[in-house]
Every structure is written in structure tokens, then in C-alpha cells.
Scaffold this motif. Structure first.
Motif, PDB file in Angstrom:
ATOM      1  N   VAL A 125       0.830  -1.207   0.000  1.00 46.00           N
ATOM      2  CA  VAL A 125       0.000   0.000   0.000  1.00 46.00           C
ATOM      3  C   VAL A 125       0.862   1.254   0.000  1.00 46.00           C
ATOM      4  N   ALA A 126       1.916   1.258   0.813  1.00 46.52           N
ATOM      5  CA  ALA A 126       2.751   2.454   0.941  1.00 46.52           C
ATOM      6  C   ALA A 126       3.579   2.730  -0.309  1.00 46.52           C
ATOM      7  N   VAL A 127       3.999   1.683  -1.002  1.00 49.72           N
ATOM      8  CA  VAL A 127       4.850   1.866  -2.171  1.00 49.72           C
ATOM      9  C   VAL A 127       4.089   1.590  -3.469  1.00 49.72           C
ATOM     10  N   GLY A 128       3.305   0.539  -3.483  1.00 41.27           N
ATOM     11  CA  GLY A 128       2.635   0.106  -4.704  1.00 41.27           C
ATOM     12  C   GLY A 128       1.572   1.061  -5.199  1.00 41.27           C
ATOM     13  N   PHE A 129       0.700   1.539  -4.308  1.00 39.37           N
ATOM     14  CA  PHE A 129      -0.373   2.444  -4.730  1.00 39.37           C
ATOM     15  C   PHE A 129       0.157   3.734  -5.341  1.00 39.37           C
ATOM     16  N   PRO A 130       1.093   4.418  -4.672  1.00 42.52           N
ATOM     17  CA  PRO A 130       1.588   5.650  -5.290  1.00 42.52           C
ATOM     18  C   PRO A 130       2.274   5.407  -6.635  1.00 42.52           C
ATOM     19  N   ILE A 131       3.049   4.337  -6.740  1.00 42.94           N
ATOM     20  CA  ILE A 131       3.717   4.045  -8.013  1.00 42.94           C
ATOM     21  C   ILE A 131       2.687   3.713  -9.095  1.00 42.94           C
ATOM     22  N   ALA A 132       1.692   2.912  -8.744  1.00 41.28           N
ATOM     23  CA  ALA A 132       0.639   2.574  -9.714  1.00 41.28           C
ATOM     24  C   ALA A 132      -0.143   3.817 -10.130  1.00 41.28           C
ATOM     25  N   ALA A 133      -0.414   4.715  -9.188  1.00 43.70           N
ATOM     26  CA  ALA A 133      -1.152   5.941  -9.506  1.00 43.70           C
ATOM     27  C   ALA A 133      -0.348   6.841 -10.435  1.00 43.70           C
ATOM     28  N   VAL A 134       0.941   6.988 -10.156  1.00 46.87           N
ATOM     29  CA  VAL A 134       1.794   7.816 -11.020  1.00 46.87           C
ATOM     30  C   VAL A 134       1.901   7.196 -12.406  1.00 46.87           C
ATOM     31  N   ALA A 135       2.044   5.877 -12.464  1.00 46.37           N
ATOM     32  CA  ALA A 135       2.136   5.201 -13.769  1.00 46.37           C
ATOM     33  C   ALA A 135       0.841   5.356 -14.560  1.00 46.37           C
ATOM     34  N   ALA A 136      -0.299   5.133 -13.905  1.00 44.27           N
ATOM     35  CA  ALA A 136      -1.585   5.281 -14.588  1.00 44.27           C
ATOM     36  C   ALA A 136      -1.797   6.721 -15.048  1.00 44.27           C
ATOM     37  N   ASN A 137      -1.455   7.673 -14.204  1.00 46.53           N
ATOM     38  CA  ASN A 137      -1.578   9.086 -14.544  1.00 46.53           C
ATOM     39  C   ASN A 137      -0.706   9.417 -15.762  1.00 46.53           C
ATOM     40  N   THR A 138       0.508   8.908 -15.780  1.00 50.38           N
ATOM     41  CA  THR A 138       1.424   9.157 -16.889  1.00 50.38           C
ATOM     42  C   THR A 138       0.899   8.556 -18.188  1.00 50.38           C
ATOM     43  N   VAL A 139       0.387   7.333 -18.120  1.00 48.70           N
ATOM     44  CA  VAL A 139      -0.135   6.671 -19.321  1.00 48.70           C
ATOM     45  C   VAL A 139      -1.345   7.424 -19.870  1.00 48.70           C
ATOM     46  N   VAL A 140      -2.271   7.798 -18.998  1.00 45.73           N
ATOM     47  CA  VAL A 140      -3.474   8.512 -19.445  1.00 45.73           C
ATOM     48  C   VAL A 140      -3.089   9.853 -20.060  1.00 45.73           C
ATOM     49  N   ARG A 141      -2.199  10.578 -19.407  1.00 47.42           N
ATOM     50  CA  ARG A 141      -1.796  11.889 -19.924  1.00 47.42           C
ATOM     51  C   ARG A 141      -1.030  11.756 -21.238  1.00 47.42           C
ATOM     52  N   TRP A 142      -0.173  10.755 -21.350  1.00 46.54           N
ATOM     53  CA  TRP A 142       0.573  10.539 -22.584  1.00 46.54           C
ATOM     54  C   TRP A 142      -0.367  10.143 -23.724  1.00 46.54           C
ATOM     55  N   ALA A 143      -1.328   9.265 -23.415  1.00 46.91           N
ATOM     56  CA  ALA A 143      -2.247   8.782 -24.452  1.00 46.91           C
ATOM     57  C   ALA A 143      -3.109   9.911 -25.020  1.00 46.91           C
ATOM     58  N   PHE A 144      -3.495  10.853 -24.178  1.00 47.79           N
ATOM     59  CA  PHE A 144      -4.365  11.935 -24.630  1.00 47.79           C
ATOM     60  C   PHE A 144      -3.630  13.262 -24.829  1.00 47.79           C
ATOM     61  N   GLY A 145      -2.312  13.257 -24.650  1.00 47.05           N
ATOM     62  CA  GLY A 145      -1.523  14.468 -24.880  1.00 47.05           C
ATOM     63  C   GLY A 145      -1.814  15.582 -23.896  1.00 47.05           C
ATOM     64  N   LEU A 146      -2.077  15.217 -22.650  1.00 47.29           N
ATOM     65  CA  LEU A 146      -2.413  16.218 -21.644  1.00 47.29           C
ATOM     66  C   LEU A 146      -1.190  16.573 -20.808  1.00 47.29           C
ATOM     67  N   PRO A 147      -1.008  17.852 -20.487  1.00 46.96           N
ATOM     68  CA  PRO A 147       0.100  18.236 -19.606  1.00 46.96           C
ATOM     69  C   PRO A 147      -0.238  17.926 -18.145  1.00 46.96           C
ATOM     70  N   GLN A 148       0.772  17.928 -17.302  1.00 49.52           N
ATOM     71  CA  GLN A 148       0.529  17.752 -15.870  1.00 49.52           C
ATOM     72  C   GLN A 148      -0.237  18.966 -15.345  1.00 49.52           C
ATOM     73  N   SER A 149      -1.081  18.738 -14.355  1.00 47.90           N
ATOM     74  CA  SER A 149      -1.796  19.854 -13.740  1.00 47.90           C
ATOM     75  C   SER A 149      -1.924  19.607 -12.248  1.00 47.90           C
ATOM     76  N   ALA A 150      -1.853  20.683 -11.508  1.00 48.17           N
ATOM     77  CA  ALA A 150      -1.902  20.568 -10.052  1.00 48.17           C
ATOM     78  C   ALA A 150      -3.261  20.103  -9.559  1.00 48.17           C
ATOM     79  N   ALA A 151      -4.325  20.562 -10.173  1.00 45.99           N
ATOM     80  CA  ALA A 151      -5.666  20.235  -9.690  1.00 45.99           C
ATOM     81  C   ALA A 151      -5.964  18.740  -9.804  1.00 45.99           C
TER      82      ALA A 151
END
Length: 129
Positions: free
Chosen positions: A7-33
Motif C-alpha cells: 500500500v505504501a509503495v505500490g499504490f503511489p507508483i501505480a497511480a503515477v504510472a496510470a496518470n502518466t499513461v493517461v496523460r501521454w495517451a491523450f496528450g495532456l500536460p501535468q496539472s496541479a488540480a
């Protein structure tokens, strides 16, 4: 021990990976919100799997409530990505540094969604047992 480590390591890594894949697939920049909402999703899922001392001091109905809040935060994250960030990207200039017409309403909406997610996550912690 193993569950806590996952939970402490896996969830954050999985969330960052999923976020990166979704943003890369749709060409979206990072956003704070949207990224703040994603952090809150990780917090919600962590509380559901390893409640620890935080939820032990609160009434029993708070833990299932965080399941509903996690679903709500996932919905807010998706709305933030597709209904706010896509139009923001369309308004950017070719160099990607400035906006053609500054999107005040879109930015206000993005931060409104993140504040809503923050309130949803903090409200159950304010409950008195």
C-alpha cells in the motif's frame, strides 16, 4: 507488513504510472488540480485497505464512507482530465507556454474540483465519536 509495504509503495507508483499513461495517451500536460485529486484517491484507497490509527478513533460508518468518497474522487479526476484539461490544452498557443484567451472559468473549475475533493476527504475526519 507486506500489505503495508504494498500500500505504501505500490499504490503511489501505480497511480503515477496510470496518470502518466493517461496523460501521454491523450496528450495532456501535468496539472496541479487533477494531480491533487489523484493523491486523495491514493489516500482513500490506503485508508480502505490499511485503516490503522486514523480510522480506529472514528465511528464504524466512516470506513465504508471512504469507499464512496474514493469513487467520487475518481469521478472528479476523470472530469478534471476530460472536461477541463482537454479544453485548456486546446486554448494553448503552439509553444505550449501561454493561452490564446486566458481561460478563467476553466481554471476556476479545476481548482473548484480539487477543493471539493479535499473537503470530501477531510469531512469524515471531523466526525466526533
Amino acid at each position: 507488513m507486506l500489505t503495508s509495504l504494498i500500500v505504501a509503495v505500490g499504490f503511489p507508483i501505480a497511480a503515477v504510472a496510470a496518470n502518466t499513461v493517461v496523460r501521454w495517451a491523450f496528450g495532456l500536460p501535468q496539472s496541479a488540480a487533477a494531480d491533487l485529486i489523484l493523491v486523495l484517491i491514493v489516500f482513500d484507497l490506503t485508508l480502505l485497505i490499511v485503516p490503522g490509527d486514523i480510522l480506529s478513533a472514528l465511528p464504524d460508518y466512516v470506513r465504508p464512507l471512504y469507499g464512496i468518497i474514493a469513487l467520487g474522487c475518481i469521478t472528479l479526476w476523470v472530469v478534471s482530465l476530460y472536461r477541463i484539461e482537454v479544453p485548456l490544452r486546446e486554448r494553448m498557443t503552439a509553444d505550449g507556454r501561454t493561452f490564446l484567451n486566458y481561460p478563467y472559468l476553466l481554471n476556476l473549475s479545476a481548482y473548484g474540483l480539487s477543493v471539493t475533493a479535499m473537503i470530501m476527504n477531510l469531512a469524515p475526519l471531523m466526525v466526533r465519536p
